[in-house]
Structures are given as C-alpha cells and as structure tokens.
Design a protein around this motif. Structure first.
Motif, PDB file in Angstrom:
ATOM      1  N   LEU A  65       0.890  -1.463  -0.713  1.00 50.23           N
ATOM      2  CA  LEU A  65       0.013  -0.113   0.290  1.00 50.23           C
ATOM      3  C   LEU A  65       1.282   1.361  -0.172  1.00 50.23           C
ATOM      4  O   LEU A  65       0.911   2.119  -0.564  1.00 50.23           O
ATOM      5  N   VAL A  66       1.745   1.258   0.647  1.00 53.63           N
ATOM      6  CA  VAL A  66       2.855   2.570   0.061  1.00 53.63           C
ATOM      7  C   VAL A  66       3.354   2.128  -0.469  1.00 53.63           C
ATOM      8  O   VAL A  66       3.652   3.694  -1.595  1.00 53.63           O
ATOM      9  N   TYR A  67       4.235   0.878  -1.072  1.00 49.90           N
ATOM     10  CA  TYR A  67       4.896   1.342  -3.046  1.00 49.90           C
ATOM     11  C   TYR A  67       3.938   1.295  -3.630  1.00 49.90           C
ATOM     12  O   TYR A  67       4.079   2.615  -4.734  1.00 49.90           O
ATOM     13  N   TYR A  68       3.197   1.370  -3.846  1.00 46.59           N
ATOM     14  CA  TYR A  68       1.715   1.615  -4.822  1.00 46.59           C
ATOM     15  C   TYR A  68       1.053   3.192  -4.664  1.00 46.59           C
ATOM     16  O   TYR A  68       0.072   2.861  -3.998  1.00 46.59           O
ATOM     17  N   LYS A  69       1.293   4.496  -5.184  1.00 49.71           N
ATOM     18  CA  LYS A  69       0.673   5.665  -4.938  1.00 49.71           C
ATOM     19  C   LYS A  69      -0.199   5.635  -5.898  1.00 49.71           C
ATOM     20  O   LYS A  69      -1.087   6.641  -5.750  1.00 49.71           O
ATOM     21  N   GLY A  70      -0.141   5.001  -7.068  1.00 47.68           N
ATOM     22  CA  GLY A  70      -1.081   5.344  -8.235  1.00 47.68           C
ATOM     23  C   GLY A  70      -3.105   5.062  -7.751  1.00 47.68           C
ATOM     24  O   GLY A  70      -2.844   4.378  -7.167  1.00 47.68           O
ATOM     25  N   LYS A  71      -3.763   5.186  -9.122  1.00 48.99           N
ATOM     26  CA  LYS A  71      -5.105   4.907  -8.603  1.00 48.99           C
ATOM     27  C   LYS A  71      -5.024   3.547  -8.930  1.00 48.99           C
ATOM     28  O   LYS A  71      -4.601   2.782 -10.084  1.00 48.99           O
ATOM     29  N   ARG A  74      -7.408  -0.236  -4.045  1.00 48.46           N
ATOM     30  CA  ARG A  74      -7.383   0.026  -2.484  1.00 48.46           C
ATOM     31  C   ARG A  74      -8.032  -1.249  -1.348  1.00 48.46           C
ATOM     32  O   ARG A  74      -7.420  -2.439  -1.338  1.00 48.46           O
TER      33      ARG A  74
END
Length: 171
Positions: A65-71, A74
């Motif tokens: 969840l920290v690594y994937y910042k894009g749309k 979640r």
C-alpha cells in the motif's frame, strides 16, 4: 503467390493486407489497466511474496500500500489479500481435485493465481465468473510460465461449474 526477385521465397497474394493489419496492430496503444486490474496484479505479487516468505500479512499489505501510490482499487486489495491468506488451506483443498499433479509440483505463481481465482469464485459473487477466469488468465500470461494460462483457465473453469452453478446455468 507473388514471386519476389532476388529471394528464395514468395509472399502470399494477400501480403499487403497482412502488412496493413500488422501495422494497424502495432500502432494500437496498449490497453490501460483498470484500478481493479491493478489491484489484482498487486494481489498476485503480495500472495506470491506471502507464499515464498510467509511474512506477516499486515507487513506485506503495508509494504504494497505504501509502494503503489497510483490509482488502484485499494479497498479491493485490503479486503481480498488477508482473506485469501486466511482461507489458503481451504482454497488448496478445493484446488487439489482439479489438478493433474501434486500441489507441491505447481509453481508458486500459479498457486497464488489459482488461490486468488478460487477465492473470488467462492467468496466474491459480485464478480462474474467469466471476469474472474479472464483476469486470472491475463495475469498468468504476464507473470506465469509459458502455457500456465491454459492450465489456470482449465482449473478455474472446472471450479466455476460447482462454485457458480446458478450463474453458469446449463453450461
């Protein structure tokens, strides 16, 4: 056939049409992944990591969840990842009769994909079974071994016959 001077071969009569189709296909932009498809990719990677390292679920989830910042969807990731891990033994039990080999002989990527697909078939009836199978096959084409998508398609299709009887009808 059309003879081509200076070559040992010939092109089929419809070579120009074939060339046009190839150019058209090459010019198409790659299809953008939906937020749910991105979440499934992330789920597969997290499940694979869990399978290989057996790290705590909350640590893996926080990392992704920290690594994937894009749309990305979640909520779907946060709901499904811990549930697949929690139900892994049950999903494996469902999987075994559908396999043509021992579970220990199957690649961890394929195991992770089949667990995800079986979980969605069994517990996410809001997702049509055809979507579950198709998304799993597409992920296998990207992350799995050469023909793993065919194997995963067969396993999940057989599972859907019992898990989604009403949705499938008489098929």
């Amino acid at each position: 056939m059309i003879d081509i001077p200076g070559t040992s071969g010939a092109l089929p009569d419809n070579a120009e049409a074939v060339e046009e189709e190839l150019e058209k296909a090459a010019s198409k932009k790659p299809r953008k992944l939906s937020e749910r498809q991105k979440a499934r990719r992330m789920l597969l990677q997290a499940l694979y990591q869990w399978e290989m390292a057996k790290a705590p679920v909350n640590e893996i989830m926080a990392e992704y969840l920290v690594y994937y910042k894009g749309k990305i969807d979640r909520d779907f990731f946060k709901e499904v990842f811990p549930e697949v891990v929690k139900h892994a033994a049950e999903l494996d039990t469902m999987m075994v009769p559908l396999l043509d080999r021992e579970l220990k002989d199957i690649d961890p990527v394929e195991i992770s994909l089949m667990r995800l697909g079986l979980y969605e078939l069994a517990h996410r009836i809001d997702v049509p079974y055809k979507v579950v199978i198709n998304e799993s096959v597409e992920l296998a084409k990207v992350f799995g071994a050469t023909d793993s998508h065919k194997y995963i398609n067969g396993v999940l299709d057989r599972a859907s016959k019992t898990l989604r009887t009403l949705e499938r009808g008489n098929s």
